[in-house]
Enzyme design. Sequence first.
Site, PDB file in Angstrom:
ATOM      1  N   ARG A 278       0.839  -1.508   0.306  1.00 29.45           N
ATOM      2  CA  ARG A 278       0.094   0.227  -0.217  1.00 29.45           C
ATOM      3  C   ARG A 278       0.568   1.396  -0.198  1.00 29.45           C
ATOM      4  O   ARG A 278       1.860   1.269   1.034  1.00 29.45           O
ATOM      5  CB  ARG A 278      -0.777  -0.034   1.582  1.00 29.45           C
ATOM      6  CG  ARG A 278      -1.629   1.018   1.159  1.00 29.45           C
ATOM      7  CD  ARG A 278      -2.602   1.125   2.780  1.00 29.45           C
ATOM      8  NE  ARG A 278      -1.880   1.562   3.918  1.00 29.45           N
ATOM      9  CZ  ARG A 278      -2.651   1.999   4.988  1.00 29.45           C
ATOM     10  NH1 ARG A 278      -3.925   2.339   5.176  1.00 29.45           N
ATOM     11  NH2 ARG A 278      -2.012   2.350   6.186  1.00 29.45           N
TER      12      ARG A 278
ATOM     13  N   ASP B 118       2.099  -0.908  12.450  1.00 31.96           N
ATOM     14  CA  ASP B 118       2.295  -0.806  11.139  1.00 31.96           C
ATOM     15  C   ASP B 118       2.856  -2.789  11.261  1.00 31.96           C
ATOM     16  O   ASP B 118       4.209  -2.615  11.469  1.00 31.96           O
ATOM     17  CB  ASP B 118       3.851  -0.171  10.224  1.00 31.96           C
ATOM     18  CG  ASP B 118       3.771  -0.504   8.791  1.00 31.96           C
ATOM     19  OD1 ASP B 118       3.875  -2.053   8.541  1.00 31.96           O
ATOM     20  OD2 ASP B 118       4.669  -0.525   7.752  1.00 31.96           O
TER      21      ASP B 118
ATOM     22  N   THR C  25      -1.041   7.916  -0.545  1.00 31.12           N
ATOM     23  CA  THR C  25      -1.999   7.275  -1.615  1.00 31.12           C
ATOM     24  C   THR C  25      -3.060   6.436  -1.057  1.00 31.12           C
ATOM     25  O   THR C  25      -4.244   6.496  -1.426  1.00 31.12           O
ATOM     26  CB  THR C  25      -1.427   7.154  -3.512  1.00 31.12           C
ATOM     27  OG1 THR C  25      -1.682   5.788  -2.877  1.00 31.12           O
ATOM     28  CG2 THR C  25      -0.820   8.111  -4.070  1.00 31.12           C
TER      29      THR C  25
ATOM     30  N   ASP D 180       5.991  -4.299   9.306  1.00 32.78           N
ATOM     31  CA  ASP D 180       7.164  -3.498   9.892  1.00 32.78           C
ATOM     32  C   ASP D 180       7.293  -4.050  11.267  1.00 32.78           C
ATOM     33  O   ASP D 180       8.736  -4.511  12.229  1.00 32.78           O
ATOM     34  CB  ASP D 180       7.344  -1.784  10.135  1.00 32.78           C
ATOM     35  CG  ASP D 180       7.772  -1.497   8.835  1.00 32.78           C
ATOM     36  OD1 ASP D 180       7.574  -1.711   7.973  1.00 32.78           O
ATOM     37  OD2 ASP D 180       7.313   0.282   9.349  1.00 32.78           O
TER      38      ASP D 180
HETATM   39  C1  PRP Z   1      -0.174  -3.607   5.392  1.00 31.52           C
HETATM   40  C2  PRP Z   1      -1.199  -4.842   5.587  1.00 31.52           C
HETATM   41  C3  PRP Z   1      -2.263  -4.457   5.095  1.00 31.52           C
HETATM   42  C4  PRP Z   1      -2.310  -3.951   4.791  1.00 31.52           C
HETATM   43  C5  PRP Z   1      -3.681  -2.745   4.598  1.00 31.52           C
HETATM   44  O1  PRP Z   1       0.628  -3.999   4.375  1.00 31.52           O
HETATM   45  O2  PRP Z   1      -0.682  -5.622   6.355  1.00 31.52           O
HETATM   46  O3  PRP Z   1      -1.808  -5.719   3.652  1.00 31.52           O
HETATM   47  O4  PRP Z   1      -1.365  -2.741   4.511  1.00 31.52           O
HETATM   48  O5  PRP Z   1      -3.911  -1.609   4.203  1.00 31.52           O
HETATM   49  P1  PRP Z   1      -4.988  -1.138   3.130  1.00 31.52           P
HETATM   50  O6  PRP Z   1      -6.631  -2.376   3.578  1.00 31.52           O
HETATM   51  O7  PRP Z   1      -5.873   0.300   3.756  1.00 31.52           O
HETATM   52  O8  PRP Z   1      -5.255  -1.401   1.961  1.00 31.52           O
HETATM   53  P2  PRP Z   1       1.791  -2.816   3.767  1.00 31.52           P
HETATM   54  O9  PRP Z   1       1.428  -2.044   2.777  1.00 31.52           O
HETATM   55  O10 PRP Z   1       2.480  -2.169   4.444  1.00 31.52           O
HETATM   56  O11 PRP Z   1       2.930  -3.573   3.046  1.00 31.52           O
HETATM   57  P3  PRP Z   1       3.570  -4.770   4.258  1.00 31.52           P
HETATM   58  O12 PRP Z   1       2.740  -5.748   4.980  1.00 31.52           O
HETATM   59  O13 PRP Z   1       4.512  -5.031   3.484  1.00 31.52           O
HETATM   60  O14 PRP Z   1       4.638  -4.198   5.711  1.00 31.52           O
HETATM   61  N1  URA Z   2      -0.945  -1.174   7.696  1.00 28.94           N
HETATM   62  C1  URA Z   2      -0.814  -1.438   8.293  1.00 28.94           C
HETATM   63  O1  URA Z   2       0.044  -2.284   8.820  1.00 28.94           O
HETATM   64  N2  URA Z   2      -1.106  -0.823   9.599  1.00 28.94           N
HETATM   65  C2  URA Z   2      -2.502  -0.123   9.543  1.00 28.94           C
HETATM   66  O2  URA Z   2      -2.900   0.469  10.433  1.00 28.94           O
HETATM   67  C3  URA Z   2      -2.789   0.587   8.487  1.00 28.94           C
HETATM   68  C4  URA Z   2      -2.541  -0.576   7.155  1.00 28.94           C
END
Ligand code: PRP
Ligand code: URA
Length: 213
Positions: free
Chosen positions: A103, A203, A107, A206
Amino acid sequence: MRVINPDHPLIAHKLTYLRDERTDSPTFRRLAEELMTLLAYEATREVRVEPFEIRTPVAPTTGIKLSNPKPLVVPILRAGLGMLEGMVRLLPSAEVGFLGMHRDEETLVATTYANRLPEDLTDRQVYVLDPMLATGGSMVDAIRFLVQLGARDITAVTLLAAPEGIEHMRESFTDIDPPITLVTGAIDERLNEHGYIVPGLGDAGDRLYGVVN
Ligand code: PRP
Ligand code: URA
């Protein structure tokens, strides 16, 4: 869409430690797995089974076993990977496919950067794992893709969900039969101005695996 939010003190207890900013990565990973196993109990309530004849040391009897084709588990990378072990511990014969999604922090739009799934998901029961349902953009895109491959019986499992994400899923999948099921450990208050779940846990990727830019 069906939304299931199991009310169980062990789930609430483990989620509290997961949310706590003092929880380190190894503990966070262990808690995410344990929570997934607890949620899997609800998520697999309608897993397909068939009768299975066995003989105990005392008498013949009819039990059940998982039907073929076996369920497909799809963690959304990265953070969904932290739930995979907790799911396959309960469903060791399940197959696993992968979707990598990220994500954009500005945006809030998700893009797919990896895809390793069977080509045909007709008649497959699919379990999609991602700890966070925030705007719902990532989960909605993932499920749309699974539907394009033929899947109809889809259960999403999240640790936390924002009301905004649930609403987005609800509006996006009005015509799928059987309805999509969402099993979530908690429904939080809202999203903040950066698209983070409040109170949330930060996050998830992370906290599981460290910060990447
Ligand atoms: C996070 C999470 C979801 C997404 C949720 O992933 O694990 O996939 O954000 O957000 P949304 O409902 O607004 O789409 P991220 O894109 O941070 O990637 P990562 O798992 O690699 O940290
Ligand atoms: N993705 C995350 O990892 N945490 C949030 O709170 C939202 C999106």
